[in-house]
Design a protein around this motif. Sequence first.
Motif, PDB file in Angstrom:
ATOM      1  N   LEU A  94       0.742  -1.319  -0.134  1.00  0.00           N
ATOM      2  CA  LEU A  94      -0.008   0.071  -0.178  1.00  0.00           C
ATOM      3  C   LEU A  94       0.654   1.352   0.021  1.00  0.00           C
ATOM      4  CD1 LEU A  94      -2.792  -0.940   2.284  1.00  0.00           C
ATOM      5  CD2 LEU A  94      -3.231  -0.635   0.093  1.00  0.00           C
ATOM      6  N   LEU A  95       1.933   1.441   0.766  1.00  0.00           N
ATOM      7  CA  LEU A  95       2.859   2.329   0.889  1.00  0.00           C
ATOM      8  C   LEU A  95       3.501   2.638  -0.690  1.00  0.00           C
ATOM      9  CD1 LEU A  95       4.565   4.361   2.220  1.00  0.00           C
ATOM     10  CD2 LEU A  95       6.485   2.735   2.681  1.00  0.00           C
ATOM     11  N   ASP A  96       3.876   1.548  -1.225  1.00  0.00           N
ATOM     12  CA  ASP A  96       4.475   1.490  -2.615  1.00  0.00           C
ATOM     13  C   ASP A  96       3.332   1.952  -3.560  1.00  0.00           C
ATOM     14  OD1 ASP A  96       6.372   1.104  -4.813  1.00  0.00           O
ATOM     15  OD2 ASP A  96       5.302  -0.541  -5.075  1.00  0.00           O
ATOM     16  N   GLN A  97       2.081   1.618  -3.513  1.00  0.00           N
ATOM     17  CA  GLN A  97       0.973   2.211  -4.416  1.00  0.00           C
ATOM     18  C   GLN A  97       0.805   3.613  -4.067  1.00  0.00           C
ATOM     19  OE1 GLN A  97      -2.849   0.493  -3.606  1.00  0.00           O
ATOM     20  NE2 GLN A  97      -3.604   0.594  -5.603  1.00  0.00           N
ATOM     21  N   SER A  98       0.619   4.046  -2.901  1.00  0.00           N
ATOM     22  CA  SER A  98       0.480   5.483  -2.572  1.00  0.00           C
ATOM     23  C   SER A  98       1.489   6.225  -3.166  1.00  0.00           C
ATOM     24  CB  SER A  98       0.528   5.512  -1.086  1.00  0.00           C
ATOM     25  OG  SER A  98      -0.992   4.947  -0.490  1.00  0.00           O
ATOM     26  N   THR A  99       2.736   5.861  -3.007  1.00  0.00           N
ATOM     27  CA  THR A  99       3.863   6.564  -3.448  1.00  0.00           C
ATOM     28  C   THR A  99       4.037   6.855  -4.838  1.00  0.00           C
ATOM     29  OG1 THR A  99       5.349   5.702  -1.717  1.00  0.00           O
ATOM     30  CG2 THR A  99       6.504   6.717  -3.434  1.00  0.00           C
ATOM     31  N   ARG A 100       3.720   5.846  -5.625  1.00  0.00           N
ATOM     32  CA  ARG A 100       3.602   5.796  -7.147  1.00  0.00           C
ATOM     33  C   ARG A 100       2.459   6.963  -7.565  1.00  0.00           C
ATOM     34  NH1 ARG A 100       3.173  -0.198  -9.020  1.00  0.00           N
ATOM     35  NH2 ARG A 100       2.250  -0.151  -6.769  1.00  0.00           N
ATOM     36  N   ASN A 101       1.271   6.642  -6.897  1.00  0.00           N
ATOM     37  CA  ASN A 101       0.049   7.581  -7.053  1.00  0.00           C
ATOM     38  C   ASN A 101       0.411   9.023  -6.858  1.00  0.00           C
ATOM     39  OD1 ASN A 101      -1.608   5.628  -7.956  1.00  0.00           O
ATOM     40  ND2 ASN A 101      -2.654   5.266  -6.209  1.00  0.00           N
ATOM     41  N   LEU A 102       1.150   9.255  -5.712  1.00  0.00           N
ATOM     42  CA  LEU A 102       1.534  10.496  -5.608  1.00  0.00           C
ATOM     43  C   LEU A 102       2.308  11.129  -6.483  1.00  0.00           C
ATOM     44  CD1 LEU A 102       1.415  13.018  -3.596  1.00  0.00           C
ATOM     45  CD2 LEU A 102       3.416  11.749  -2.259  1.00  0.00           C
ATOM     46  N   ARG A 103       3.411  10.132  -6.953  1.00  0.00           N
ATOM     47  CA  ARG A 103       4.369  10.704  -7.904  1.00  0.00           C
ATOM     48  C   ARG A 103       3.572  11.071  -9.272  1.00  0.00           C
ATOM     49  NH1 ARG A 103       8.126   6.292  -7.721  1.00  0.00           N
ATOM     50  NH2 ARG A 103       8.747   6.598  -5.617  1.00  0.00           N
ATOM     51  N   HIS A 104       2.632  10.073  -9.864  1.00  0.00           N
ATOM     52  CA  HIS A 104       2.031  10.352 -10.898  1.00  0.00           C
ATOM     53  C   HIS A 104       1.205  11.677 -10.907  1.00  0.00           C
ATOM     54  CE1 HIS A 104      -0.250   9.663 -14.591  1.00  0.00           C
ATOM     55  NE2 HIS A 104      -1.337   9.774 -13.758  1.00  0.00           N
ATOM     56  N   LEU A 105       0.538  12.027  -9.649  1.00  0.00           N
ATOM     57  CA  LEU A 105      -0.328  13.054  -9.747  1.00  0.00           C
ATOM     58  C   LEU A 105       0.523  14.375  -9.565  1.00  0.00           C
ATOM     59  CD1 LEU A 105      -2.831  11.954  -6.958  1.00  0.00           C
ATOM     60  CD2 LEU A 105      -3.235  12.425  -9.540  1.00  0.00           C
ATOM     61  N   THR A 106       1.580  14.275  -8.883  1.00  0.00           N
ATOM     62  CA  THR A 106       2.599  15.419  -8.895  1.00  0.00           C
ATOM     63  C   THR A 106       3.117  15.684 -10.385  1.00  0.00           C
ATOM     64  OG1 THR A 106       3.321  14.791  -6.664  1.00  0.00           O
ATOM     65  CG2 THR A 106       4.641  16.129  -7.842  1.00  0.00           C
ATOM     66  N   LYS A 107       3.499  14.643 -11.076  1.00  0.00           N
ATOM     67  CA  LYS A 107       4.011  14.977 -12.463  1.00  0.00           C
ATOM     68  C   LYS A 107       2.865  15.523 -13.100  1.00  0.00           C
ATOM     69  CE  LYS A 107       5.930  12.090 -16.092  1.00  0.00           C
ATOM     70  NZ  LYS A 107       6.445  10.905 -16.613  1.00  0.00           N
ATOM     71  N   GLN A 108       1.454  15.118 -13.091  1.00  0.00           N
ATOM     72  CA  GLN A 108       0.696  15.857 -13.825  1.00  0.00           C
ATOM     73  C   GLN A 108       0.202  17.174 -13.590  1.00  0.00           C
ATOM     74  OE1 GLN A 108      -1.212  14.071 -16.426  1.00  0.00           O
ATOM     75  NE2 GLN A 108       0.222  12.461 -15.926  1.00  0.00           N
ATOM     76  N   VAL A 109       0.460  17.616 -12.341  1.00  0.00           N
ATOM     77  CA  VAL A 109       0.185  18.955 -12.148  1.00  0.00           C
ATOM     78  C   VAL A 109       1.704  19.938 -12.135  1.00  0.00           C
ATOM     79  CG1 VAL A 109      -1.965  18.625 -10.614  1.00  0.00           C
ATOM     80  CG2 VAL A 109       0.600  18.854  -9.583  1.00  0.00           C
ATOM     81  N   THR A 110       2.709  19.395 -12.116  1.00  0.00           N
ATOM     82  CA  THR A 110       4.034  20.176 -12.428  1.00  0.00           C
ATOM     83  C   THR A 110       4.015  20.620 -13.692  1.00  0.00           C
ATOM     84  OG1 THR A 110       4.825  18.852 -10.654  1.00  0.00           O
ATOM     85  CG2 THR A 110       6.276  20.160 -12.082  1.00  0.00           C
ATOM     86  N   PRO A 111       4.258  21.733 -13.845  1.00  0.00           N
ATOM     87  CA  PRO A 111       4.440  22.144 -15.412  1.00  0.00           C
ATOM     88  C   PRO A 111       5.780  21.849 -15.750  1.00  0.00           C
ATOM     89  CG  PRO A 111       4.616  23.963 -13.758  1.00  0.00           C
ATOM     90  CD  PRO A 111       4.305  22.907 -13.084  1.00  0.00           C
ATOM     91  N   PRO A 112       5.892  21.405 -16.969  1.00  0.00           N
ATOM     92  CA  PRO A 112       7.004  20.870 -17.786  1.00  0.00           C
ATOM     93  C   PRO A 112       8.333  21.609 -17.847  1.00  0.00           C
ATOM     94  CG  PRO A 112       5.381  21.127 -19.502  1.00  0.00           C
ATOM     95  CD  PRO A 112       4.808  21.457 -18.227  1.00  0.00           C
ATOM     96  N   ASP A 113       7.742  22.748 -17.769  1.00  0.00           N
ATOM     97  CA  ASP A 113       8.989  24.033 -18.012  1.00  0.00           C
ATOM     98  C   ASP A 113       9.262  24.516 -16.677  1.00  0.00           C
ATOM     99  OD1 ASP A 113      10.910  25.606 -18.998  1.00  0.00           O
ATOM    100  OD2 ASP A 113       9.642  26.742 -20.267  1.00  0.00           O
ATOM    101  N   ALA A 114      10.206  24.587 -16.268  1.00  0.00           N
ATOM    102  CA  ALA A 114      10.641  25.345 -14.959  1.00  0.00           C
ATOM    103  C   ALA A 114      10.316  26.794 -14.827  1.00  0.00           C
ATOM    104  CB  ALA A 114      12.113  24.886 -14.427  1.00  0.00           C
TER     105      ALA A 114
END
Length: 155
Positions: free
Chosen positions: A111-131
């Motif tokens: 469950l920790l691994d799943q939550s970590t992957r979900n958080l990474r995916h969501l963060t990647k979705q909302v983070t702009p590609p260009d800094a």
Amino acid sequence: MFRIVSQSLRRQSKALALLSELLQEEYFSIMERQADAVVSLEFSLQELIRQLAAEKRCVIQALGGQRVLKYAETLPEDQAAELRDIFAEVDRGEQLAARQASRNAQLSLALLDQSTRNLRHLTKQVTPPDAAVYGARGTMRYKAHPDAAILSGRL
């Protein structure tokens, strides 16, 4: 001494049965993702394990470091058989509790691994590609297109 050892082993057997039940309850709480229930069960589990360790120390001190089965060989056959049976029951309880604890740990880590992957995916979705998307004041900085977006060519 036989009475002290046998009573302690009986208490350990009952405590291990309770430990197995609590571990199963914890497993179902983890499955249902009830964090509060898991935390309260964890305190109970730790206290029960502490008490089990104290009972084991009691047996070790009573026998002077000698093994229970070795001690049972020195007893009359009826007492030796009783002690062996109780010891086997304790051993089965320990094995059952260890397997359940391993299942709980695997589920928690999954469950920790799943939550970590979900958080990474969501963060990647909302983070702009260009800094350099945001300006100094926190507003969006628009890129100027050097060429026309729709038409290109000379007039």
